[in-house]
Design a protein around this motif. Structure first.
Motif, mmCIF file in Angstrom:
data_model
loop_
_atom_site.group_PDB
_atom_site.id
_atom_site.type_symbol
_atom_site.label_atom_id
_atom_site.label_comp_id
_atom_site.label_asym_id
_atom_site.label_seq_id
_atom_site.Cartn_x
_atom_site.Cartn_y
_atom_site.Cartn_z
ATOM 1 N N THR A 89 126.719 24.262 33.177
ATOM 2 C CA THR A 89 127.438 25.532 33.056
ATOM 3 C C THR A 89 128.108 25.830 34.389
ATOM 4 O O THR A 89 127.488 25.691 35.449
ATOM 5 C CB THR A 89 126.465 26.675 32.692
ATOM 6 O OG1 THR A 89 125.809 26.342 31.466
ATOM 7 C CG2 THR A 89 127.206 27.991 32.530
ATOM 8 N N HIS A 124 132.900 20.510 24.993
ATOM 9 C CA HIS A 124 133.287 21.628 25.879
ATOM 10 C C HIS A 124 133.956 22.692 25.022
ATOM 11 O O HIS A 124 135.167 22.866 25.059
ATOM 12 C CB HIS A 124 134.213 21.108 26.980
ATOM 13 C CG HIS A 124 134.681 22.169 27.926
ATOM 14 N ND1 HIS A 124 133.816 22.957 28.641
ATOM 15 C CD2 HIS A 124 135.920 22.563 28.268
ATOM 16 C CE1 HIS A 124 134.518 23.797 29.388
ATOM 17 N NE2 HIS A 124 135.792 23.573 29.168
ATOM 18 N N HIS A 125 133.143 23.384 24.241
ATOM 19 C CA HIS A 125 133.680 24.393 23.324
ATOM 20 C C HIS A 125 133.716 25.788 23.941
ATOM 21 O O HIS A 125 134.439 26.647 23.472
ATOM 22 C CB HIS A 125 132.865 24.421 22.029
ATOM 23 C CG HIS A 125 132.871 23.110 21.316
ATOM 24 N ND1 HIS A 125 134.022 22.529 20.821
ATOM 25 C CD2 HIS A 125 131.881 22.244 21.036
ATOM 26 C CE1 HIS A 125 133.731 21.383 20.262
ATOM 27 N NE2 HIS A 125 132.441 21.171 20.385
ATOM 28 N N GLU A 126 132.928 26.000 24.969
ATOM 29 C CA GLU A 126 132.895 27.289 25.645
ATOM 30 C C GLU A 126 133.642 27.143 26.962
ATOM 31 O O GLU A 126 133.199 26.420 27.857
ATOM 32 C CB GLU A 126 131.444 27.712 25.882
ATOM 33 C CG GLU A 126 131.280 29.134 26.320
ATOM 34 C CD GLU A 126 129.819 29.550 26.399
ATOM 35 O OE1 GLU A 126 129.561 30.568 27.072
ATOM 36 O OE2 GLU A 126 128.947 28.874 25.819
ATOM 37 N N CYS A 127 134.818 27.798 27.066
ATOM 38 C CA CYS A 127 135.690 27.602 28.228
ATOM 39 C C CYS A 127 136.294 28.925 28.677
ATOM 40 O O CYS A 127 136.710 29.745 27.847
ATOM 41 C CB CYS A 127 136.795 26.606 27.877
ATOM 42 S SG CYS A 127 137.861 26.182 29.273
ATOM 43 N N ALA A 132 136.030 32.756 27.328
ATOM 44 C CA ALA A 132 134.583 32.756 27.532
ATOM 45 C C ALA A 132 134.259 33.194 28.964
ATOM 46 O O ALA A 132 135.095 33.088 29.862
ATOM 47 C CB ALA A 132 133.998 31.380 27.257
ATOM 48 N N CYS A 135 132.411 28.148 31.655
ATOM 49 C CA CYS A 135 132.672 26.839 31.050
ATOM 50 C C CYS A 135 131.323 26.172 30.854
ATOM 51 O O CYS A 135 130.497 26.143 31.778
ATOM 52 C CB CYS A 135 133.555 25.971 31.951
ATOM 53 S SG CYS A 135 135.291 26.427 31.919
ATOM 54 N N ARG A 136 131.104 25.669 29.658
ATOM 55 C CA ARG A 136 129.829 25.024 29.356
ATOM 56 C C ARG A 136 130.111 23.646 28.773
ATOM 57 O O ARG A 136 130.934 23.496 27.881
ATOM 58 C CB ARG A 136 129.034 25.874 28.379
ATOM 59 C CG ARG A 136 127.666 25.305 28.113
ATOM 60 C CD ARG A 136 126.755 26.330 27.499
ATOM 61 N NE ARG A 136 126.291 27.236 28.544
ATOM 62 C CZ ARG A 136 125.833 28.455 28.322
ATOM 63 N NH1 ARG A 136 125.796 28.931 27.097
ATOM 64 N NH2 ARG A 136 125.418 29.204 29.308
#
Length: 142
Positions: A89, A124-127, A132, A135-136
């Motif tokens: 993260t 990498h769907h959380e950006c 978001a 970035c995860r």
């Protein structure tokens, strides 16, 4: 930002590379390949100790320290999820680009494989670019 050059300049360079090397392919595909190539080239050289941490989890656990050497904003953390799964993260990054996030995913894939992981895949769907808070990178391998 990166310590040497602005992340925006690096993104422009990545886009130029992608357009010259493979104008018929989506730029994101090339960015991922550039990340993989960076890991293959660099982890045996300046960071040769990095993949020798022993395991894929060891490689991911070392990433926050390595990132801090190159980026002046944001902080990365690593979380062990399960055997064959980990999570990186990045929070507080003021500048984020598609090229950087995508090449980072490719970098992780190659680094995991260099450390013995098979069929590494990074989601990498959380950006931050998509609104978001962070970035995860969800990392999977066998």
């Amino acid at each position: 930002t990166m310590g040497w050059y602005s992340l925006e300049l690096c993104a422009q360079l990545d886009a130029a590379i992608a357009s010259v090397l493979a104008p018929e392919r989506p730029p994101e595909e090339i960015y991922r390949l550039l990340g993989r190539a960076s890991a293959a080239d660099n982890l045996g050289g300046a960071h040769r100790v990095f993949p020798r941490v022993g395991t894929p989890h060891g490689v991911l656990g070392r990433f926050p320290h390595v990132r801090a050497q190159y980026y002046t904003d944001g902080a990365a953390t690593y979380e062990y999820v399960a055997a064959g799964r980990g999570r990186i993260t990045v929070e507080g990054a003021a500048s984020v680009t598609v090229a950087d996030c995508t090449s980072t995913a490719g970098y992780f894939e190659q680094a995991l494989e260099l450390a013995g992981g098979l069929d590494a895949q990074i989601d990498h769907h959380e950006c931050i670019l998509n609104g978001a808070a962070r970035c995860r990178f969800e990392c999977h391998w066998r």
